[in-house]
Design a protein around this motif. Structure first.
Motif, short mmCIF file in Angstrom:
data_model
loop_
_atom_site.label_atom_id
_atom_site.label_comp_id
_atom_site.label_asym_id
_atom_site.label_seq_id
_atom_site.Cartn_x
_atom_site.Cartn_y
_atom_site.Cartn_z
N TYR A 203 30.04 42.40 22.89
CA TYR A 203 29.06 42.82 21.79
C TYR A 203 29.32 43.82 20.92
CZ TYR A 203 28.41 47.09 24.75
OH TYR A 203 28.85 48.51 25.36
N ILE A 204 30.37 44.65 21.06
CA ILE A 204 30.97 45.64 20.00
C ILE A 204 31.63 44.79 18.94
CG2 ILE A 204 32.59 47.27 19.83
CD1 ILE A 204 30.13 48.39 21.08
N ALA A 207 29.06 43.30 17.01
CA ALA A 207 28.29 44.41 15.91
C ALA A 207 29.16 44.36 14.78
CB ALA A 207 28.07 45.35 16.69
N ARG A 208 30.44 44.54 14.94
CA ARG A 208 31.63 44.57 13.84
C ARG A 208 31.56 43.60 13.07
NH1 ARG A 208 35.93 47.86 17.40
NH2 ARG A 208 35.40 49.90 17.01
N LEU A 212 28.24 45.94 10.62
CA LEU A 212 27.53 47.52 10.88
C LEU A 212 28.54 48.61 10.57
CD1 LEU A 212 25.42 46.65 14.29
CD2 LEU A 212 24.46 46.80 11.85
N GLU A 214 30.78 51.76 11.37
CA GLU A 214 31.22 52.15 12.43
C GLU A 214 30.72 53.26 13.18
OE1 GLU A 214 34.48 51.40 15.24
OE2 GLU A 214 33.69 50.45 13.41
N ILE A 217 27.90 51.85 15.13
CA ILE A 217 28.41 51.12 16.27
C ILE A 217 28.72 51.99 17.36
CG2 ILE A 217 30.28 49.71 17.12
CD1 ILE A 217 30.39 48.21 14.49
N THR A 218 29.17 53.23 16.86
CA THR A 218 29.98 54.33 17.83
C THR A 218 28.62 54.84 18.66
OG1 THR A 218 31.87 54.65 16.59
CG2 THR A 218 31.15 56.31 18.15
N HIS A 221 25.73 51.93 20.01
CA HIS A 221 26.18 51.04 21.03
C HIS A 221 27.25 51.44 21.91
CE1 HIS A 221 23.90 48.06 19.02
NE2 HIS A 221 24.29 48.41 17.66
#
Length: 307
Positions: A203-204, A207-208, A212, A214, A217-218, A221
């Motif tokens: 899922y990371i 997201a990238r 999205l 960074e 995301i950090t 997520h």
């Protein structure tokens, strides 16, 4: 979630009963008595003292009486301090230990979590290697050695802070640093390893792939899942730090609960040792429950298992 909370509350009561029972009988199994160290005390006087504190009663009667008193949080009188109860000792020592412990927890989180994030985001880079080297060094140094070094450098050489005692904010700096060093380094390691595990999840990558930022995301997520081990670790850590550590409190001459506990063991003050142990157990079990509930809030798998 409701069923999960009820199960945890029932477990907490059982654990507390086991702690009280084991501690009570272990203290009674120690050879001698609380007044055995008194010199040249006549036998009649000793019998009167034991009768006053109900130590002449059968063991089962002492146990049931103590258990019924613990339920209403009456931990009994001190055998060594005239007119002082165990509740008085806890009320006197716990605020000091709790202040020191709360500062240590806040400092551990304020430094450990950002350090772990930076190390994970700069994996195998200079920042990662420096952070891991410092955490290994900090974990390897015992707290009593670090306390001595801090006192020598910042109190006796630089004269920035007082070497011991408790009063102003300056008295809190050195013991807080010494007490939080291990947990600070351990939280940094936990955060780093958890983040590295999360970074590799699908899922990371998704997201990238969606483009999205960074930072989003950090924070949105990664950290939510990466903080689960840290939250679980915070419960026993907070209980241990809030009730004081006898090493740090003894080195810095802090009048906290940890020092009262050590003094009660040296004086064979059964009720104080027993009462502080029960208090620590209750705090540990209660904070563990809070930690489990917080973990359940951020981890859907636990809610499903509990329901």
């Amino acid at each position: 979630m409701g069923r999960y909370v009820v199960q945890r509350l029932v477990t907490m009561v059982v654990v507390l009963w086991v702690i009280v029972t084991l501690t009570f009988f272990m203290m009674r199994a120690i050879p001698g008595g609380p007044f055995a160290s008194e010199k040249n005390i006549p036998e009649a006087v000793l019998q009167n003292i034991e009768r006053r504190y109900k130590l002449d009663q059968p063991l089962w009667k002492q146990y049931t009486d103590y258990l019924s008193n613990v339920i209403v949080w009456d931990l009994g009188p001190s055998f060594k301090l005239e007119g002082v109860t165990v509740n008085d000792i806890i009320n006197r020592g716990f605020p000091v230990s709790a202040t020191l412990g709360a500062l240590s927890v806040l400092l551990s989180l304020a430094v450990g979590v950002p350090a772990g994030i930076i190390a994970a985001m700069r994996h195998n880079g200079t920042a990662d290697r420096v952070t891991m080297a410092l955490t290994v060094l900090t974990i390897s140094v015992p707290s009593f050695i670090l306390s001595t070094v801090l006192q020598y450098v910042f109190a006796f050489k630089l004269r920035w802070f007082p070497p011991a005692l408790w009063g102003s904010w300056k008295h809190m700096v050195l013991p807080t640093l010494a007490l939080s060093s291990f947990s600070m380094a351990w939280i940094a390691k936990l955060t780093r390893s958890s983040l590295l595990e999360v970074i590799g999840q699908d899922y990371i990558r998704t997201a990238r792939a969606k483009g999205l930022p960074e930072a989003v995301i950090t924070w949105r997520h990664m950290l939510k899942n990466a903080m689960i081990p840290v939250i679980a670790y915070l419960a026993p850590l907070t209980a241990a730090l809030l009730t004081g550590t006898f090493v740090i409190e003894s080195i810095f001459a802090i009048p906290g609960l940890g020092r009262e506990f050590v003094t009660s063991i040296a004086n064979r003050d059964y009720t104080v040792t027993l009462g502080v142990t029960v208090f620590y157990g209750a705090l540990l079990v209660g904070l563990t429950l809070v930690g489990d509930l917080l973990t359940a809030l951020v981890d859907p798998r636990i809610r499903l298992e509990g329901d």
